[in-house]
Design an enzyme around this catalytic site. Structure first.
Site, short mmCIF file in Angstrom:
data_model
loop_
_atom_site.label_atom_id
_atom_site.label_comp_id
_atom_site.label_asym_id
_atom_site.label_seq_id
_atom_site.Cartn_x
_atom_site.Cartn_y
_atom_site.Cartn_z
N THR A 156 55.24 36.64 139.59
CA THR A 156 54.17 35.76 139.07
C THR A 156 54.69 35.03 137.86
O THR A 156 55.64 35.48 137.20
CB THR A 156 52.91 36.56 138.67
OG1 THR A 156 51.88 35.65 138.31
CG2 THR A 156 53.17 37.49 137.50
N ASN A 164 52.23 34.15 135.75
CA ASN A 164 51.02 34.30 134.95
C ASN A 164 51.19 35.46 133.95
O ASN A 164 51.29 36.62 134.33
CB ASN A 164 49.86 34.57 135.93
CG ASN A 164 48.54 34.79 135.23
OD1 ASN A 164 48.49 35.34 134.13
ND2 ASN A 164 47.47 34.38 135.88
N ASP A 221 48.16 38.67 145.76
CA ASP A 221 47.37 37.50 146.15
C ASP A 221 45.92 37.91 146.05
O ASP A 221 45.56 39.02 146.47
CB ASP A 221 47.71 37.04 147.57
CG ASP A 221 47.17 35.64 147.82
OD1 ASP A 221 47.45 34.74 146.99
OD2 ASP A 221 46.47 35.42 148.81
N PHE A 266 38.84 34.64 133.56
CA PHE A 266 39.33 33.33 134.00
C PHE A 266 38.67 33.01 135.34
O PHE A 266 37.90 33.83 135.88
CB PHE A 266 40.87 33.34 134.14
CG PHE A 266 41.38 34.20 135.26
CD1 PHE A 266 41.44 35.58 135.14
CD2 PHE A 266 41.79 33.64 136.47
CE1 PHE A 266 41.89 36.38 136.18
CE2 PHE A 266 42.25 34.43 137.53
CZ PHE A 266 42.30 35.80 137.37
N HIS A 273 39.48 44.44 141.06
CA HIS A 273 40.25 44.43 142.30
C HIS A 273 41.74 44.58 142.02
O HIS A 273 42.43 45.36 142.65
CB HIS A 273 39.96 43.11 143.04
CG HIS A 273 40.07 41.88 142.19
ND1 HIS A 273 39.52 41.79 140.93
CD2 HIS A 273 40.69 40.68 142.40
CE1 HIS A 273 39.80 40.60 140.42
NE2 HIS A 273 40.50 39.91 141.29
P1 IMP Z 1 46.23 34.09 142.77
O1 IMP Z 1 46.14 35.49 143.26
O2 IMP Z 1 46.93 34.01 141.45
O3 IMP Z 1 46.73 33.14 143.79
O4 IMP Z 1 44.75 33.65 142.40
C1 IMP Z 1 43.81 33.28 143.31
C2 IMP Z 1 42.58 32.69 142.68
O5 IMP Z 1 41.51 33.62 142.90
C3 IMP Z 1 42.58 32.46 141.17
O6 IMP Z 1 43.11 31.21 140.86
C4 IMP Z 1 41.09 32.53 140.87
O7 IMP Z 1 40.48 31.33 141.25
C5 IMP Z 1 40.61 33.60 141.83
N1 IMP Z 1 40.62 34.92 141.19
C6 IMP Z 1 41.43 35.97 141.50
N2 IMP Z 1 41.18 37.02 140.70
C7 IMP Z 1 40.20 36.63 139.87
C8 IMP Z 1 39.53 37.28 138.79
O8 IMP Z 1 39.80 38.44 138.41
N3 IMP Z 1 38.60 36.55 138.16
C9 IMP Z 1 38.28 35.29 138.50
N4 IMP Z 1 38.88 34.62 139.48
C10 IMP Z 1 39.83 35.30 140.17
#
Ligand code: IMP
Length: 203
Positions: free
Chosen positions: A10, A12, A72, A155, A183
């Site tokens: 990641t 992030n 993901d 976020f 989660h």
């Molecule tokens: P990724 O897993 O970084 O691709 O994130 C997927 C997307 O799911 C993020 O950009 C958020 O829009 C949403 N998302 C995933 N986890 C969270 C959370 O804990 N809070 C709020 N949005 C979430």
């Protein structure tokens, strides 16, 4: 390849902080892609959270060796047939602000009451291992879509993800409170269990 390190795929920093906290007692060095000196533009074209996490982890594992983790995650809204789901980040366009996305979801649920507003955050984590196998775990947190945007923590969709039993959105929890029930926290702790077993067996 280094047997004492785990790369988490990641960019992030918020996620890295959480991952380092939860996986600390594995006794391995946990590196971000940047720290491992790896850059990759990966097409996430899987049909499930697990598939996308596996794609990311295996691509990076082939480049870096060792153990590579990837996650993901997304929001499933039952009234919207599970949308935005795996498209959560891209929903209404990657560059659209979450104020707009969140208000749009609230508007779409204007005819939904109580239980009909059920939703969950889902997180899948994949660990690509040096022998070519992949471990996966999934964590979820159940809640409801709130009637308004509240809270400034977290976020993404946190300000509309309402936890009826706490009478708060996940954007109103401290980072520690959220990690305990989220989660991602659940999926990471389950992965820690599987990795502990794997590391024990492979010694
Ligand atoms: P990724 O897993 O970084 O691709 O994130 C997927 C997307 O799911 C993020 O950009 C958020 O829009 C949403 N998302 C995933 N986890 C969270 C959370 O804990 N809070 C709020 N949005 C979430």
């Amino acid at each position: 390849m280094d047997a004492h390190r785990i790369i988490f795929a990641t960019s992030n920093e918020g996620k890295m902080k959480e991952v380092r906290m939860i996986l600390a007692d594995l006794g391995m060095e946990i590196l971000s892609m940047k720290e491992a000196g790896i850059q990759a533009d990966i097409v996430e074209d899987g049909k499930s959270f697990e598939e996308n996490a596996c794609i990311k982890a295996t691509v990076i594992q082939k480049m870096a060796g060792g153990i590579v983790l990837a996650d993901d995650s997304g929001l499933e809204v039952d009234f919207l047939g599970g949308a935005p789901g795996i498209y959560s980040a891209r929903y209404m366009g990657e560059d659209t602000s979450y104020d707009i996305k969140n208000q749009a979801i609230i508007d779409k649920l204007k005819d939904a009451e109580g239980e009909e507003r059920s939703a969950r955050f889902v997180c899948a984590i994949a660990a690509a291992l040096p022998d070519g196998s992949v471990l996966t775990t999934r964590g979820t947190i159940e809640g409801q879509i709130g009637y308004e945007i509240v809270g400034d923590g977290g976020f993404g969709y946190d300000p509309i993800f309402y936890l009826p039993e706490r009478k708060k959105s996940t954007a109103q929890l401290t980072a520690e409170e959220k990690n305990e029930i989220s989660h991602r926290g659940k999926a990471l702790r389950a992965m820690k269990g599987k990795l502990t077993e794997y590391l024990g067996d492979s010694q």
